[in-house]
Write a protein that holds these residues in place. Structure first.
Motif, short mmCIF file in Angstrom:
data_model
loop_
_atom_site.label_atom_id
_atom_site.label_comp_id
_atom_site.label_asym_id
_atom_site.label_seq_id
_atom_site.Cartn_x
_atom_site.Cartn_y
_atom_site.Cartn_z
N SER A 187 -29.94 -42.71 -9.52
CA SER A 187 -30.73 -43.38 -8.47
C SER A 187 -31.76 -42.43 -7.88
O SER A 187 -32.83 -42.85 -7.43
CB SER A 187 -29.82 -43.86 -7.34
OG SER A 187 -28.79 -44.66 -7.83
N GLN B 146 -34.98 -42.95 -9.54
CA GLN B 146 -35.71 -44.12 -9.02
C GLN B 146 -36.33 -43.78 -7.66
O GLN B 146 -37.44 -44.20 -7.34
CB GLN B 146 -34.79 -45.33 -8.85
CG GLN B 146 -34.46 -46.04 -10.14
CD GLN B 146 -33.03 -45.79 -10.53
OE1 GLN B 146 -32.66 -44.64 -10.79
NE2 GLN B 146 -32.22 -46.81 -10.59
N PHE C 47 -20.82 -37.47 -16.64
CA PHE C 47 -20.95 -38.60 -17.57
C PHE C 47 -22.42 -39.02 -17.60
O PHE C 47 -23.26 -38.32 -17.03
CB PHE C 47 -19.99 -39.75 -17.21
CG PHE C 47 -20.23 -40.39 -15.87
CD1 PHE C 47 -19.78 -39.80 -14.70
CD2 PHE C 47 -20.90 -41.60 -15.77
CE1 PHE C 47 -19.99 -40.40 -13.46
CE2 PHE C 47 -21.10 -42.22 -14.54
CZ PHE C 47 -20.65 -41.62 -13.38
N GLN D 269 -25.52 -42.08 -17.37
CA GLN D 269 -25.84 -43.40 -16.81
C GLN D 269 -27.18 -43.88 -17.32
O GLN D 269 -28.03 -43.08 -17.71
CB GLN D 269 -26.00 -43.28 -15.29
CG GLN D 269 -24.73 -43.24 -14.52
CD GLN D 269 -25.01 -43.39 -13.02
OE1 GLN D 269 -26.07 -43.01 -12.54
NE2 GLN D 269 -24.06 -43.95 -12.31
N LEU E 189 -34.40 -50.42 -12.08
CA LEU E 189 -34.95 -50.86 -10.79
C LEU E 189 -36.18 -51.73 -11.06
O LEU E 189 -37.04 -51.38 -11.87
CB LEU E 189 -35.36 -49.62 -9.98
CG LEU E 189 -36.03 -49.87 -8.62
CD1 LEU E 189 -35.02 -50.43 -7.61
CD2 LEU E 189 -36.61 -48.56 -8.09
N PHE F 178 -26.44 -49.13 -1.46
CA PHE F 178 -27.88 -49.24 -1.75
C PHE F 178 -28.33 -50.64 -2.15
O PHE F 178 -29.51 -50.87 -2.39
CB PHE F 178 -28.30 -48.22 -2.83
CG PHE F 178 -27.16 -47.81 -3.75
CD1 PHE F 178 -26.43 -46.66 -3.49
CD2 PHE F 178 -26.83 -48.59 -4.85
CE1 PHE F 178 -25.38 -46.28 -4.32
CE2 PHE F 178 -25.78 -48.21 -5.69
CZ PHE F 178 -25.05 -47.05 -5.41
N VAL G 27 -31.90 -54.69 -4.02
CA VAL G 27 -32.13 -53.41 -3.34
C VAL G 27 -32.07 -53.63 -1.82
O VAL G 27 -32.71 -54.55 -1.28
CB VAL G 27 -33.50 -52.80 -3.75
CG1 VAL G 27 -33.72 -51.47 -3.01
CG2 VAL G 27 -33.56 -52.58 -5.25
N VAL H 127 -33.38 -49.20 1.91
CA VAL H 127 -33.84 -48.31 0.83
C VAL H 127 -35.34 -48.51 0.63
O VAL H 127 -36.10 -47.53 0.52
CB VAL H 127 -33.05 -48.58 -0.48
CG1 VAL H 127 -33.60 -47.76 -1.63
CG2 VAL H 127 -31.56 -48.31 -0.29
N ALA I 84 -31.51 -53.90 -8.65
CA ALA I 84 -31.17 -52.62 -9.30
C ALA I 84 -29.83 -52.78 -9.99
O ALA I 84 -29.04 -53.67 -9.66
CB ALA I 84 -31.10 -51.51 -8.26
N GLY J 86 -26.74 -50.35 -12.49
CA GLY J 86 -26.35 -49.05 -13.04
C GLY J 86 -25.19 -49.23 -13.99
O GLY J 86 -24.30 -50.06 -13.76
N MET J 87 -25.25 -48.50 -15.10
CA MET J 87 -24.12 -48.59 -16.05
C MET J 87 -23.79 -47.21 -16.61
O MET J 87 -24.66 -46.33 -16.67
CB MET J 87 -24.44 -49.57 -17.18
CG MET J 87 -25.55 -49.12 -18.09
SD MET J 87 -25.94 -50.39 -19.30
CE MET J 87 -27.33 -51.19 -18.54
N GLY J 88 -22.53 -47.03 -16.99
CA GLY J 88 -22.11 -45.78 -17.62
C GLY J 88 -22.27 -45.91 -19.13
O GLY J 88 -21.80 -46.89 -19.73
C1 2U9 Z 1 -32.44 -47.68 -5.95
C2 2U9 Z 1 -31.80 -48.73 -5.33
C3 2U9 Z 1 -30.63 -49.20 -5.83
C4 2U9 Z 1 -28.35 -48.70 -8.61
C5 2U9 Z 1 -27.03 -49.36 -8.79
C6 2U9 Z 1 -24.92 -49.66 -9.35
C7 2U9 Z 1 -25.17 -50.82 -8.69
C8 2U9 Z 1 -23.62 -49.32 -9.94
C9 2U9 Z 1 -22.31 -47.79 -11.20
C10 2U9 Z 1 -22.07 -48.37 -12.54
C11 2U9 Z 1 -21.04 -47.59 -13.23
C12 2U9 Z 1 -22.33 -46.34 -11.39
O1 2U9 Z 1 -22.03 -45.36 -13.75
S1 2U9 Z 1 -21.31 -46.00 -12.74
O2 2U9 Z 1 -20.16 -45.41 -12.25
N1 2U9 Z 1 -23.56 -48.20 -10.63
O3 2U9 Z 1 -22.68 -50.04 -9.83
N2 2U9 Z 1 -25.98 -48.82 -9.41
S2 2U9 Z 1 -26.73 -50.86 -8.19
O4 2U9 Z 1 -28.90 -49.12 -7.41
C13 2U9 Z 1 -30.07 -48.62 -6.95
C14 2U9 Z 1 -30.68 -47.60 -7.57
C15 2U9 Z 1 -31.89 -47.11 -7.08
C16 2U9 Z 1 -33.72 -47.16 -5.41
#
Ligand code: 2U9
Length: 343
Positions: free
Chosen positions: A172, A175, A208, A210, A214, A252, A288, A292, A307, A309-311
């Protein structure tokens, strides 16, 4: 003098019996007999000890010896060149070459590349950023102020000299840097390595990978989020895959949702991977959070965004059925070579 004559006879016999047939051996012969400190020179040096009345006769003998050695060397040299030439000409150039051992692409890179190209197809740009981050880009700007309880979920490693520096816990922060320098519309994905202070086990690691995404523009809705992520899983796992969203919480995003896909391993019949539920979690997502957007001077009344996110390890685990996270970083060739030929 008698002794010298005997020596010459011994050398002559030695030379006649010489069997060396390659360049190195013939060169050794030259050095031994004809070199600056060679035997011919040594024998010639004996002339000074020969009485005057025998000098003429002896001179003749020594000269003949020198000619004999030189001729023998010339013949040997010529023969060697001939045989080596023959070997060269007899070489079968149609023989297969020695195999070149090439490496294989790491499974995490294979999956990362696949994820990236799927999002590139629908207009996402790719951005990368530093792994050592400051507190604000990693936490503050993401609506995770100091002492926020959600920071506990992302405990990380800090730089001793200055604890505002840390190893990023998510991409993040990349981003965040894009939002700092770019005005909406923004459509970007950020692949990269991230860190967490976790005890290493089959299911957790202190680093790990990712891919986060966004999308910010006017009128971006939750429907856009759902359709984009549905497109992604269909490309990644095939057209038969089903999806479901479960409400979740991330600081976020608001609202937030986790996305599950139907278990491809047991076709949703129930197995260890899906814990007999028929569904497996693959990513987190959400709209979002207005805070933020405002942190970057983006008007949250005009713009909205989603937004996710994935592993990468998680996606690779589902694709390749890897059941121990540690395998990805142990460099065990037996594991890595199974991905030979996958591009
Ligand atoms: C901005 C605003 C929002 C990124 C996001 C996730 C949900 C999320 C996890 C998935 C598995 C992390 O790798 S993991 O452990 N991530 O669930 N990430 S929304 O949200 C953002 C990013 C950037 C400016």
């Amino acid at each position: 003098m008698e002794e010298l004559l005997q020596k010459i006879e011994v050398y002559k016999a030695e030379i006649a019996a010489f069997t060396g047939s390659n360049t190195d051996e013939v060169e050794a012969f030259r050095i031994k007999y004809l070199g600056t400190n060679g035997l011919v020179k040594t024998v010639m040096g004996e002339m000074k000890n020969v009485p005057n009345e025998n000098k003429r006769e002896f001179g003749q003998i020594l000269n003949n010896f020198k000619i004999f050695v030189q001729d023998s060397y010339d013949i040997l040299k010529e023969k060697t060149a001939e045989t080596e030439n023959k070997i060269e000409h007899n070489f079968d150039w149609s023989l297969p070459g020695n195999p070149v051992v090439v490496g294989t692409r790491h499974p995490l890179n294979i999956i990362r590349n696949q994820i990236v190209s799927i999002f590139q197809k629908i207009g996402f740009a790719v951005s990368e950023g530093p792994e050592i981050e400051d507190d604000w880009h990693n936490f503050g700007a993401m609506n995770l102020p100091e002492d926020h309880p959600a920071r506990d979920m992302q405990d990380t490693f800090y730089v001793n000299q200055n604890p505002i520096w840390l190893l990023r816990t998510h991409t993040s922060s990349v981003q965040a840097r894009v939002m700092q320098h770019q005005k909406p519309p923004i459509r970007v994905i950020c692949p990269g390595r991230v860190y967490r202070n976790e005890t290493i086990s089959a299911r957790a690691h202190c680093f790990f990978h990712q891919v986060e995404g966004l999308y910010i523009d006017e009128n971006v809705s939750f429907a856009d989020l759902k359709q984009t992520l549905y497109f992604f899983v269909q490309e990644m796992f095939g057209k038969d895959v089903k999806v479901r969203f479960r409400p979740s919480y991330f600081p976020f995003t608001e609202p937030s949702a986790e996305m599950d896909i139907s278990c491809l391993i047991c076709e949703s019949k129930g197995c260890n991977v899906c814990k007999h539920s028929g569904w497996v979690e693959i990513l987190g997502s959400g709209m979002v959070h207005p805070n933020v957007l405002e942190n970057f001077g983006i008007d949250s009344n005009k713009y909205t965004g989603f937004a996710f996110g994935m592993g990468v390890e998680r996606i690779a685990q589902l694709k390749y059925r890897v059941n121990d996270l540690r395998l990805y970083s142990q460099n065990d060739i037996r594991f890595l070579k199974q991905f030979m030929g996958v591009v």
